[in-house]
Design a protein around this motif. Structure first.
Motif, PDB file in Angstrom:
ATOM      1  N   VAL A 348       0.840  -1.203   0.000  1.00 22.15           N
ATOM      2  CA  VAL A 348       0.000   0.000   0.000  1.00 22.15           C
ATOM      3  C   VAL A 348       0.874   1.252   0.000  1.00 22.15           C
ATOM      4  CG1 VAL A 348      -1.680   1.338   1.321  1.00 22.15           C
ATOM      5  CG2 VAL A 348      -1.961  -1.141   1.078  1.00 22.15           C
ATOM      6  N   PHE A 349       1.988   1.207   0.738  1.00 14.78           N
ATOM      7  CA  PHE A 349       2.879   2.373   0.772  1.00 14.78           C
ATOM      8  C   PHE A 349       3.474   2.651  -0.601  1.00 14.78           C
ATOM      9  CE2 PHE A 349       7.244   4.044   1.242  1.00 14.78           C
ATOM     10  CZ  PHE A 349       6.936   5.289   1.757  1.00 14.78           C
ATOM     11  N   ILE A 350       3.857   1.580  -1.312  1.00 19.39           N
ATOM     12  CA  ILE A 350       4.390   1.767  -2.666  1.00 19.39           C
ATOM     13  C   ILE A 350       3.317   2.385  -3.561  1.00 19.39           C
ATOM     14  CG2 ILE A 350       5.192   0.561  -4.732  1.00 19.39           C
ATOM     15  CD1 ILE A 350       6.564  -1.460  -2.888  1.00 19.39           C
ATOM     16  N   GLY A 351       2.074   1.883  -3.436  1.00 17.57           N
ATOM     17  CA  GLY A 351       0.981   2.444  -4.218  1.00 17.57           C
ATOM     18  C   GLY A 351       0.694   3.883  -3.845  1.00 17.57           C
ATOM     19  N   PHE A 352       0.751   4.172  -2.556  1.00 16.07           N
ATOM     20  CA  PHE A 352       0.499   5.539  -2.088  1.00 16.07           C
ATOM     21  C   PHE A 352       1.559   6.494  -2.625  1.00 16.07           C
ATOM     22  CE2 PHE A 352       1.525   8.809   1.086  1.00 16.07           C
ATOM     23  CZ  PHE A 352       0.327   9.509   1.119  1.00 16.07           C
ATOM     24  N   LEU A 353       2.821   6.058  -2.549  1.00 15.22           N
ATOM     25  CA  LEU A 353       3.917   6.906  -3.001  1.00 15.22           C
ATOM     26  C   LEU A 353       3.790   7.211  -4.494  1.00 15.22           C
ATOM     27  CD1 LEU A 353       6.427   8.183  -1.700  1.00 15.22           C
ATOM     28  CD2 LEU A 353       7.744   6.197  -2.478  1.00 15.22           C
ATOM     29  N   GLY A 354       3.543   6.173  -5.297  1.00 16.57           N
ATOM     30  CA  GLY A 354       3.428   6.377  -6.739  1.00 16.57           C
ATOM     31  C   GLY A 354       2.207   7.203  -7.119  1.00 16.57           C
ATOM     32  N   SER A 355       1.056   6.948  -6.445  1.00 10.97           N
ATOM     33  CA  SER A 355      -0.169   7.659  -6.795  1.00 10.97           C
ATOM     34  C   SER A 355      -0.100   9.131  -6.404  1.00 10.97           C
ATOM     35  CB  SER A 355      -1.376   6.999  -6.127  1.00 10.97           C
ATOM     36  OG  SER A 355      -1.269   7.053  -4.716  1.00 10.97           O
ATOM     37  N   VAL A 356       0.450   9.436  -5.222  1.00 14.16           N
ATOM     38  CA  VAL A 356       0.552  10.823  -4.776  1.00 14.16           C
ATOM     39  C   VAL A 356       1.477  11.607  -5.699  1.00 14.16           C
ATOM     40  CG1 VAL A 356       1.443  12.324  -2.962  1.00 14.16           C
ATOM     41  CG2 VAL A 356      -0.036  10.415  -2.369  1.00 14.16           C
ATOM     42  N   LEU A 357       2.636  11.014  -6.024  1.00 16.84           N
ATOM     43  CA  LEU A 357       3.569  11.698  -6.915  1.00 16.84           C
ATOM     44  C   LEU A 357       2.962  11.890  -8.305  1.00 16.84           C
ATOM     45  CD1 LEU A 357       6.933   9.952  -5.926  1.00 16.84           C
ATOM     46  CD2 LEU A 357       6.170  12.258  -5.321  1.00 16.84           C
ATOM     47  N   GLY A 358       2.272  10.857  -8.811  1.00 18.36           N
ATOM     48  CA  GLY A 358       1.658  10.943 -10.130  1.00 18.36           C
ATOM     49  C   GLY A 358       0.549  11.969 -10.179  1.00 18.36           C
ATOM     50  N   ALA A 359      -0.324  11.959  -9.156  1.00 18.20           N
ATOM     51  CA  ALA A 359      -1.439  12.907  -9.120  1.00 18.20           C
ATOM     52  C   ALA A 359      -0.929  14.333  -8.948  1.00 18.20           C
ATOM     53  CB  ALA A 359      -2.403  12.542  -7.997  1.00 18.20           C
ATOM     54  N   ALA A 360       0.077  14.515  -8.082  1.00 19.85           N
ATOM     55  CA  ALA A 360       0.624  15.854  -7.855  1.00 19.85           C
ATOM     56  C   ALA A 360       1.261  16.399  -9.129  1.00 19.85           C
ATOM     57  CB  ALA A 360       1.655  15.806  -6.725  1.00 19.85           C
ATOM     58  N   ALA A 361       1.992  15.540  -9.841  1.00 22.94           N
ATOM     59  CA  ALA A 361       2.607  15.978 -11.099  1.00 22.94           C
ATOM     60  C   ALA A 361       1.537  16.320 -12.127  1.00 22.94           C
ATOM     61  CB  ALA A 361       3.533  14.886 -11.636  1.00 22.94           C
ATOM     62  N   ALA A 362       0.464  15.521 -12.169  1.00 22.69           N
ATOM     63  CA  ALA A 362      -0.618  15.768 -13.123  1.00 22.69           C
ATOM     64  C   ALA A 362      -1.302  17.102 -12.838  1.00 22.69           C
ATOM     65  CB  ALA A 362      -1.635  14.631 -13.063  1.00 22.69           C
ATOM     66  N   VAL A 363      -1.559  17.380 -11.555  1.00 23.76           N
ATOM     67  CA  VAL A 363      -2.207  18.635 -11.189  1.00 23.76           C
ATOM     68  C   VAL A 363      -1.320  19.833 -11.534  1.00 23.76           C
ATOM     69  CG1 VAL A 363      -3.057  20.027  -9.265  1.00 23.76           C
ATOM     70  CG2 VAL A 363      -3.634  17.594  -9.393  1.00 23.76           C
ATOM     71  N   GLY A 364      -0.025  19.715 -11.217  1.00 27.44           N
ATOM     72  CA  GLY A 364       0.899  20.809 -11.497  1.00 27.44           C
ATOM     73  C   GLY A 364       1.059  21.073 -12.979  1.00 27.44           C
ATOM     74  N   ILE A 365       1.370  20.019 -13.731  1.00 26.80           N
ATOM     75  CA  ILE A 365       1.580  20.181 -15.171  1.00 26.80           C
ATOM     76  C   ILE A 365       0.265  20.531 -15.871  1.00 26.80           C
ATOM     77  CG2 ILE A 365       2.243  18.966 -17.284  1.00 26.80           C
ATOM     78  CD1 ILE A 365       4.212  17.335 -15.592  1.00 26.80           C
ATOM     79  N   GLY A 366      -0.823  19.865 -15.443  1.00 25.07           N
ATOM     80  CA  GLY A 366      -2.121  20.117 -16.067  1.00 25.07           C
ATOM     81  C   GLY A 366      -2.604  21.540 -15.863  1.00 25.07           C
ATOM     82  N   SER A 367      -2.394  22.090 -14.663  1.00 23.60           N
ATOM     83  CA  SER A 367      -2.826  23.460 -14.383  1.00 23.60           C
ATOM     84  C   SER A 367      -2.076  24.457 -15.248  1.00 23.60           C
ATOM     85  CB  SER A 367      -2.613  23.789 -12.903  1.00 23.60           C
ATOM     86  OG  SER A 367      -3.392  22.941 -12.071  1.00 23.60           O
ATOM     87  N   ALA A 368      -0.771  24.213 -15.423  1.00 25.73           N
ATOM     88  CA  ALA A 368       0.027  25.103 -16.270  1.00 25.73           C
ATOM     89  C   ALA A 368      -0.377  24.967 -17.738  1.00 25.73           C
ATOM     90  CB  ALA A 368       1.511  24.790 -16.094  1.00 25.73           C
ATOM     91  N   ALA A 369      -0.582  23.724 -18.172  1.00 27.46           N
ATOM     92  CA  ALA A 369      -0.960  23.485 -19.566  1.00 27.46           C
ATOM     93  C   ALA A 369      -2.355  24.013 -19.859  1.00 27.46           C
ATOM     94  CB  ALA A 369      -0.891  21.994 -19.879  1.00 27.46           C
ATOM     95  N   ASN A 370      -3.241  23.956 -18.860  1.00 26.13           N
ATOM     96  CA  ASN A 370      -4.617  24.402 -19.065  1.00 26.13           C
ATOM     97  C   ASN A 370      -4.673  25.873 -19.455  1.00 26.13           C
ATOM     98  OD1 ASN A 370      -7.538  23.675 -18.774  1.00 26.13           O
ATOM     99  ND2 ASN A 370      -7.475  25.356 -17.318  1.00 26.13           N
TER     100      ASN A 370
END
Length: 428
Positions: A348-370
């Motif tokens: 679960v920790f591995i999943g949490f680490l990957g999902s948080v990093l992936g979602a955070a990157a998506a929000v950051g890059i997506g907001s700028a691209a939007n």
């Protein structure tokens, strides 16, 4: 074993093999990033389409026309009838017969219909404000169907006697207003020609300013203004060429259920009319968008499933490398359930680490691209936010990824929990 101790131990064990864990987290990162981006696109586009559909049609409106017997009797094209009457030059392009006063009365008598009115077409020549220049005025003929997306002001008052107009945002600068709010409440002058060609001017109050939509464009007029313009437009018109409408707008209770709306449509059909809601007419747009987003999400889910196998591989290797350690923990009294929980927590920790990093990157890059996409490439689509990140969808993605990680870690965790302590201690 305390929960805090288990979490601390699980995190420490996960970071033992940094390279292997990093690669597994990277796989989850890609899946979570993709899923978050596609979810945001779906939310943004769906929200925009909802606004557009809302601008095109209110939820309590039916468009009613006379039912065509040829359409009802034939699935394919009907044969041409040379003896069929052609009603008026202006209506020659319509298959549907014009609605009479008796037809409107018949629609009103249908249970569930609150009111009905024929759609009338008015053709103003220009609009001007304070003698600052005249501009061509396009009118939305289906204004009674609309609930516009407003930039400023309020909706039209169709029950009042004051002529009102909803301007498009593109008219604000042209007419000389500082901004949309500055146009609200002012009086504009509308030029219209009568049947003989003589020009007349009608005053109207700006009730609000609406954003332009992809499904309907043109200024919206309230009933009082339509009445006044139509009266002027009809001056000098011979009685033999009186205007008739093929479409009527009927209102029903906005809180009506789907079953009640179906019953109203069925009653109108029995009376010889065809009635359609906005959902009937353009709801397929949302279905297509949902289908596209579902396909995009499926690719992200495939990536997450592949990442799940990476978790299985990582933890199976971890179980193998820590066989003697597992045997020692069991020999010291640690139960199989605790060992199962320990390895599941690592997954679960591995999943949490990957999902948080992936979602955070998506929000950051997506907001700028939007901002870049909307401001440079889709500037004409007012109100569009291509990527719309909301808490609930993002949180759901995090929980989904962690669930996949937990399920992926089940097999290695069970294997570790079932280790025989004696055999495990002898393992080389």
């Amino acid at each position: 074993m305390k929960i805090t101790d288990m979490l601390t131990t699980a995190v420490g064990n996960t970071l033992r093999s940094k390279t292997r864990t990093t690669l597994t987290v990277l796989a989850i990162f890609i899946g979570a990033f993709t899923l978050t981006i596609t979810s945001a696109i779906g939310t943004g586009v769906s929200d925009y389409i909802d606004n557009q559909i809302g601008a095109f049609g209110a939820k309590d409106v039916l468009t009613v026309t006379k039912a065509s017997e040829r359409t009802a009797m034939h699935e394919g094209p009907a044969e041409y009838d040379p003896d069929a009457a052609i009603v008026g030059a202006d209506l020659a392009q319509f298959e549907t017969e014009p609605l009479t006063d008796d037809d409107l009365d018949a629609i009103r008598r249908v249970d569930g219909i609150l009111d009905v009115s024929a759609v009338r077409q008015v053709n103003p020549r220009y609009i001007e404000y304070d003698h600052r220049g005249k501009y061509m005025l396009d009118v939305n003929a289906s204004a009674n169907l609309t609930t516009p997306d407003l930039a400023a002001g309020g909706q039209l008052d169709n029950a009042g006697d004051e002529p009102q107009i909803l301007l498009l945002s593109s008219y604000v600068d042209a007419l000389g207003f500082a901004d949309a709010a500055g146009a609200v409440g002012t009086t504009v002058r509308i030029g219209i020609a009568d049947y003989t060609g003589a020009l007349h001017e009608v005053d109207a109050t700006v009730a609000g300013v609406q954003n332009q939509t992809i499904l309907a464009s043109g200024a919206a007029l309230n009933e009082a203004l339509i009445d006044e313009l139509h009266a002027v437009q009809s001056i000098g018109q011979p009685s033999a060429t009186s205007e008739q409408s093929v479409v009527a707008i009927a209102h029903f209770n906005p809180d009506a259920t789907e079953a009640q709306i179906d019953a109203i449509q069925a009653a109108l059909a029995d009376a010889g009319f065809q009635a359609a809601t906005v959902s009937d007419q353009i709801g397929v747009i949302q279905t297509v968008v949902d289908g596209i987003i579902a396909v995009l999400n499926s690719f992200a889910v495939i990536a997450l499933i592949a990442a799940g196998f990476g978790i299985v591989n990582t933890l199976l290797m971890s179980v193998q490398e820590r066989t003697r350690e597992i045997g020692l923990m069991k020999a010291m009294g640690m139960r199989g359930g605790s060992i199962y929980a320990l390895f599941s927590t690592e997954a679960v920790f591995i999943g949490f680490l990957g999902s948080v990093l992936g979602a955070a990157a998506a929000v950051g890059i997506g907001s700028a691209a939007n901002g870049l996409i909307v401001d440079r490439f889709l500037i004409d689509l007012e109100g569009l936010q291509v990527l719309r990140f909301e808490f609930v969808p993002v949180a759901s993605i995090l929980l989904t990824v962690m669930l996949i990680a937990f399920l992926a870690g089940t097999l290695p965790a069970r294997k570790a929990a079932r280790q025989n302590p004696i055999d495990a201690l002898r393992y080389e």
